[in-house]
Design an enzyme around this catalytic site. Structure first.
Site, mmCIF file in Angstrom:
data_model
loop_
_atom_site.group_PDB
_atom_site.id
_atom_site.type_symbol
_atom_site.label_atom_id
_atom_site.label_comp_id
_atom_site.label_asym_id
_atom_site.label_seq_id
_atom_site.Cartn_x
_atom_site.Cartn_y
_atom_site.Cartn_z
ATOM 1 N N ARG A 9 -7.765 8.198 -3.696
ATOM 2 C CA ARG A 9 -6.902 7.183 -3.093
ATOM 3 C C ARG A 9 -5.437 7.636 -3.115
ATOM 4 O O ARG A 9 -4.687 7.358 -2.185
ATOM 5 C CB ARG A 9 -7.069 5.856 -3.829
ATOM 6 C CG ARG A 9 -6.534 4.708 -3.022
ATOM 7 C CD ARG A 9 -6.952 3.364 -3.561
ATOM 8 N NE ARG A 9 -8.348 3.082 -3.349
ATOM 9 C CZ ARG A 9 -9.028 2.132 -3.994
ATOM 10 N NH1 ARG A 9 -8.409 1.398 -4.892
ATOM 11 N NH2 ARG A 9 -10.288 1.915 -3.735
ATOM 12 N N TYR A 28 7.615 -0.289 -17.934
ATOM 13 C CA TYR A 28 6.258 0.225 -17.725
ATOM 14 C C TYR A 28 5.718 0.949 -18.960
ATOM 15 O O TYR A 28 4.523 1.186 -19.056
ATOM 16 C CB TYR A 28 6.214 1.186 -16.529
ATOM 17 C CG TYR A 28 6.615 0.597 -15.201
ATOM 18 C CD1 TYR A 28 6.840 -0.770 -15.023
ATOM 19 C CD2 TYR A 28 6.787 1.426 -14.088
ATOM 20 C CE1 TYR A 28 7.220 -1.287 -13.798
ATOM 21 C CE2 TYR A 28 7.168 0.913 -12.853
ATOM 22 C CZ TYR A 28 7.389 -0.447 -12.727
ATOM 23 O OH TYR A 28 7.773 -0.948 -11.501
ATOM 24 N N LEU A 77 0.413 -2.997 -0.731
ATOM 25 C CA LEU A 77 -1.044 -3.106 -0.627
ATOM 26 C C LEU A 77 -1.560 -4.282 -1.444
ATOM 27 O O LEU A 77 -2.446 -5.013 -1.011
ATOM 28 C CB LEU A 77 -1.712 -1.801 -1.085
ATOM 29 C CG LEU A 77 -1.359 -0.566 -0.248
ATOM 30 C CD1 LEU A 77 -2.041 0.675 -0.810
ATOM 31 C CD2 LEU A 77 -1.747 -0.757 1.220
#
Length: 258
Positions: free
Chosen positions: A231, A49, A186
């Site tokens: 969120r 990442y 999701l």
């Protein structure tokens, strides 16, 4: 306080983790800071990442004691032959003496599966990783590691969503005592699906919250990711409503697997 699941050595792993995949360093720093302020106590990163330094800084700057935050990072298979060196680099970037969980990001070539797993176990024995596990492994590959070393992975991190789940596969992990962490829950879900929107409307929550809560009903660790604070907050706010058994069954029925 978020619900936890116990790993084999007794470590409490928070069921709600914060994922950092695709978050660039500045975003990763700000999002992890926000997540920790909101109440997350589990952060998931990886060598690939390229944001471990930002994640480590966010944990440090949060003011929380290091022991309060469960930090996971992952070893890329291409670095399997330099596993210890790669972990030491991750620890420098994260600015910590240990990670709570170190995973091999996906299976290496067949002939390196066991030797790589031995490297992870060696890091655990040296105190550099409190727990070690795998990601994207099959039960057969997990059995191979366990048979060769007598020690099994604590965790397997795999894709999991209403469209992509398999109760038989989950049972295979449970039987072995391996905790399942689900990723892309999701991302791999159509949040406009009428089953999800109806349940969400009835409970006064978002379809995303319904999907994440469904994971928790099955004791699957979740790793939602967002760079938007509101969120990040709603993804964590999963305790104020309960899915009925009928809701869970309806969501289970959305699977495309099997």
């Amino acid at each position: 306080m978020a619900k936890t699941v116990n790993l084999p050595d007794g470590t409490a792993l928070p069921l709600i983790g914060f994922g950092t995949w695709q978050l660039r360093p500045k975003e990763a720093y700000e999002s992890v800071r926000a997540a920790l302020e909101i109440g997350y106590r589990h952060v998931d990163t990886a060598t690939l990442y390229q944001n471990e330094s930002a994640v480590g800084r966010a944990v440090k700057d949060s003011g929380l004691d290091r022991e309060q935050v469960f930090v996971t990072t992952k070893l890329p298979p291409r670095d399997a032959r330099h596993a210890r060196r790669t972990l030491e680099s991750s620890l420098r970037l994260l600015d910590t003496g240990y990670v709570d969980l170190w995973l091999i990001h996906w299976p290496t070539d067949q002939d390196e599966l066991v030797s790589t797993w031995r490297e992870l176990l060696s890091a655990k024995d040296a105190g550099l990783a409190r727990n070690v596990g795998v990601s994207n492994y099959s039960p057969a590959q997990i059995d191979l590691l366990t048979k060769a070393t007598g020690r099994q992975p604590a965790v397997n991190q795999i894709p999991w969503s209403p469209a992509q789940h398999d109760s038989a596969l989950l049972e295979e992990h449970r039987r072995r005592g391996v905790v399942v962490e689900g990723y892309s829950g999701l991302k791999n879900t159509d949040l406009r699906n009428p089953v999800l929107t109806e349940i969400a409307q009835r409970h006064g929550v978002t379809p995303a919250q319904v999907v994440l809560r469904w994971h928790l009903e099955h004791d699957i660790v979740i790793l939602p990711r967002s760079s938007r604070r509101e969120r990040v907050a709603t993804n964590f706010d999963l305790q104020g409503f309960d899915l009925t058994p009928e809701d869970v069954t309806a969501i289970d029925g959305l699977t495309r697997v099997g």
